[in-house]
Scaffold this motif. Structure first.
Motif, PDB file in Angstrom:
ATOM      1  N   ARG A  61       0.879  -1.178   0.000  1.00 40.44           N
ATOM      2  CA  ARG A  61       0.000   0.000   0.000  1.00 40.44           C
ATOM      3  C   ARG A  61       0.913   1.224   0.000  1.00 40.44           C
ATOM      4  N   PRO A  62       0.429   2.379  -0.473  1.00 42.96           N
ATOM      5  CA  PRO A  62       1.253   3.587  -0.390  1.00 42.96           C
ATOM      6  C   PRO A  62       1.668   3.827   1.063  1.00 42.96           C
ATOM      7  N   GLY A  63       2.954   4.007   1.304  1.00 40.87           N
ATOM      8  CA  GLY A  63       3.473   4.160   2.661  1.00 40.87           C
ATOM      9  C   GLY A  63       3.892   2.842   3.282  1.00 40.87           C
ATOM     10  N   GLY A  64       3.515   1.720   2.642  1.00 42.11           N
ATOM     11  CA  GLY A  64       3.903   0.398   3.122  1.00 42.11           C
ATOM     12  C   GLY A  64       5.305   0.039   2.651  1.00 42.11           C
ATOM     13  N   THR A  65       5.827  -1.055   3.171  1.00 44.80           N
ATOM     14  CA  THR A  65       7.184  -1.465   2.810  1.00 44.80           C
ATOM     15  C   THR A  65       7.225  -2.917   2.347  1.00 44.80           C
ATOM     16  N   TRP A  66       8.319  -3.227   1.667  1.00 38.84           N
ATOM     17  CA  TRP A  66       8.659  -4.596   1.296  1.00 38.84           C
ATOM     18  C   TRP A  66      10.073  -4.804   1.797  1.00 38.84           C
ATOM     19  N   LEU A  90      10.064   1.139  -0.155  1.00 41.76           N
ATOM     20  CA  LEU A  90       8.978   1.927   0.428  1.00 41.76           C
ATOM     21  C   LEU A  90       8.048   2.317  -0.718  1.00 41.76           C
ATOM     22  N   TYR A  91       6.822   1.780  -0.657  1.00 40.63           N
ATOM     23  CA  TYR A  91       5.844   2.056  -1.720  1.00 40.63           C
ATOM     24  C   TYR A  91       5.355   3.490  -1.625  1.00 40.63           C
ATOM     25  N   ARG A  92       5.411   4.202  -2.754  1.00 38.12           N
ATOM     26  CA  ARG A  92       4.949   5.592  -2.801  1.00 38.12           C
ATOM     27  C   ARG A  92       3.571   5.706  -3.448  1.00 38.12           C
ATOM     28  N   GLU A  93       3.449   5.130  -4.647  1.00 38.57           N
ATOM     29  CA  GLU A  93       2.173   5.208  -5.377  1.00 38.57           C
ATOM     30  C   GLU A  93       1.872   3.853  -5.990  1.00 38.57           C
ATOM     31  N   ILE A  94       0.597   3.474  -5.974  1.00 37.75           N
ATOM     32  CA  ILE A  94       0.166   2.201  -6.555  1.00 37.75           C
ATOM     33  C   ILE A  94      -1.113   2.450  -7.348  1.00 37.75           C
ATOM     34  N   ILE A  96      -3.428  -0.065  -9.440  1.00 34.07           N
ATOM     35  CA  ILE A  96      -3.654  -1.455  -9.851  1.00 34.07           C
ATOM     36  C   ILE A  96      -4.426  -1.490 -11.165  1.00 34.07           C
ATOM     37  N   PRO A  97      -4.003  -2.222 -12.195  1.00 31.59           N
ATOM     38  CA  PRO A  97      -2.783  -3.007 -12.346  1.00 31.59           C
ATOM     39  C   PRO A  97      -1.771  -2.309 -13.253  1.00 31.59           C
ATOM     40  N   GLU A  98      -1.757  -0.970 -13.247  1.00 36.38           N
ATOM     41  CA  GLU A  98      -0.933  -0.237 -14.214  1.00 36.38           C
ATOM     42  C   GLU A  98       0.464   0.123 -13.734  1.00 36.38           C
ATOM     43  N   GLN A  99       0.602   0.488 -12.447  1.00 36.88           N
ATOM     44  CA  GLN A  99       1.864   1.108 -12.050  1.00 36.88           C
ATOM     45  C   GLN A  99       2.156   0.932 -10.555  1.00 36.88           C
ATOM     46  N   ILE A 100       3.455   0.768 -10.259  1.00 35.54           N
ATOM     47  CA  ILE A 100       3.942   0.755  -8.881  1.00 35.54           C
ATOM     48  C   ILE A 100       5.156   1.683  -8.835  1.00 35.54           C
ATOM     49  N   ILE A 101       5.157   2.617  -7.879  1.00 32.49           N
ATOM     50  CA  ILE A 101       6.310   3.512  -7.701  1.00 32.49           C
ATOM     51  C   ILE A 101       6.808   3.326  -6.272  1.00 32.49           C
ATOM     52  N   TYR A 102       8.120   3.066  -6.146  1.00 32.58           N
ATOM     53  CA  TYR A 102       8.694   2.860  -4.820  1.00 32.58           C
ATOM     54  C   TYR A 102      10.170   3.238  -4.801  1.00 32.58           C
ATOM     55  N   VAL A 122      12.091   3.683  -8.191  1.00 31.85           N
ATOM     56  CA  VAL A 122      11.670   2.739  -9.221  1.00 31.85           C
ATOM     57  C   VAL A 122      10.227   3.028  -9.635  1.00 31.85           C
ATOM     58  N   GLN A 123      10.022   3.059 -10.944  1.00 27.20           N
ATOM     59  CA  GLN A 123       8.665   3.147 -11.488  1.00 27.20           C
ATOM     60  C   GLN A 123       8.459   1.943 -12.387  1.00 27.20           C
ATOM     61  N   LEU A 124       7.486   1.105 -12.035  1.00 26.61           N
ATOM     62  CA  LEU A 124       7.133  -0.058 -12.842  1.00 26.61           C
ATOM     63  C   LEU A 124       5.835   0.245 -13.572  1.00 26.61           C
ATOM     64  N   ASP A 125       5.882   0.164 -14.895  1.00 25.83           N
ATOM     65  CA  ASP A 125       4.674   0.350 -15.709  1.00 25.83           C
ATOM     66  C   ASP A 125       4.337  -0.975 -16.375  1.00 25.83           C
ATOM     67  N   PHE A 126       3.085  -1.415 -16.201  1.00 25.24           N
ATOM     68  CA  PHE A 126       2.606  -2.677 -16.755  1.00 25.24           C
ATOM     69  C   PHE A 126       1.686  -2.338 -17.925  1.00 25.24           C
ATOM     70  N   ILE A 127       2.106  -2.699 -19.139  1.00 26.74           N
ATOM     71  CA  ILE A 127       1.365  -2.318 -20.348  1.00 26.74           C
ATOM     72  C   ILE A 127       0.779  -3.568 -20.996  1.00 26.74           C
TER      73      ILE A 127
END
Length: 177
Positions: A61-66, A90-94, A96-102, A122-127
């Motif tokens: 979740r935004p503010g959560g960690t891995w 540290l997750y910044r923006e999520i 679903i299911p397009e993008q994860i920024i951490y 890191v910015q992950l974009d799922f296309i």
């Protein structure tokens, strides 16, 4: 007929202090996104060949960690055998299911981020691509030197092997469904 090797090809380019990685996976976007966001998936594929993920705590979740630990279990890797590498995101923006920024950094077992090693935004974009997924992984570093430091540490072959592991994991999940 497309060459199956082409699908698995990791394309990388460096632009100053930014590293852009692209790879196409033969799986639907929702599944690839889940593989990056759930511990049950991550522990099956995260890390280079010969490494396992004995610790994997995900608060997605935004503010959560891995917080995770990769461990080398492959005796043929010599000095790396038995080595542990801890990381924390540290997750910044999520979206679903397009993008994860951490932000991603090296850490210790307690989760303290190392100040001596580069941190990555890191910015992950799922296309979505007709039942397949193009992943665009954009890593921003504090400087070109910080990026060079992780490249010198073997990050590119490591991420390529990690994505190979993901390919196998996605294939196995789809076979069992």
């Amino acid at each position: 007929m497309t060459n199956s090797n082409q699908t698995n090809q990791l394309v990388s380019k460096v632009e100053g202090s930014t590293l852009i990685l692209e790879r196409i996976f033969k799986a639907p976007r929702e599944l690839v996104f889940k593989a990056f966001s759930e511990a049950e998936h991550l522990k099956h594929w995260w890390g280079p060949k010969g490494w396992t993920l004995p610790v994997c705590h995900v608060d997605f979740r935004p503010g959560g960690t891995w917080h995770y630990c990769m461990k080398c279990e492959d005796k043929s890797q010599g000095d790396f055998y038995g080595m542990e590498s801890w990381g924390k995101a540290l997750y910044r923006e999520i979206s679903i299911p397009e993008q994860i920024i951490y932000t991603d950094g090296f850490s210790d077992a307690e989760g303290n981020i190392s100040k001596d090693l580069p941190e990555t935004l890191v910015q992950l974009d799922f296309i979505e691509l007709d039942g397949q997924t193009k992943l665009v992984n954009t890593g921003k570093y504090a400087s070109p030197e910080a990026l060079q430091q992780v490249i010198d540490m073997g990050m590119l072959p490591g991420i390529s092997q990690t994505f190979d592991n993901l390919d196998v994991h996605l294939e196995n999940i789809q076979k069992s469904n």
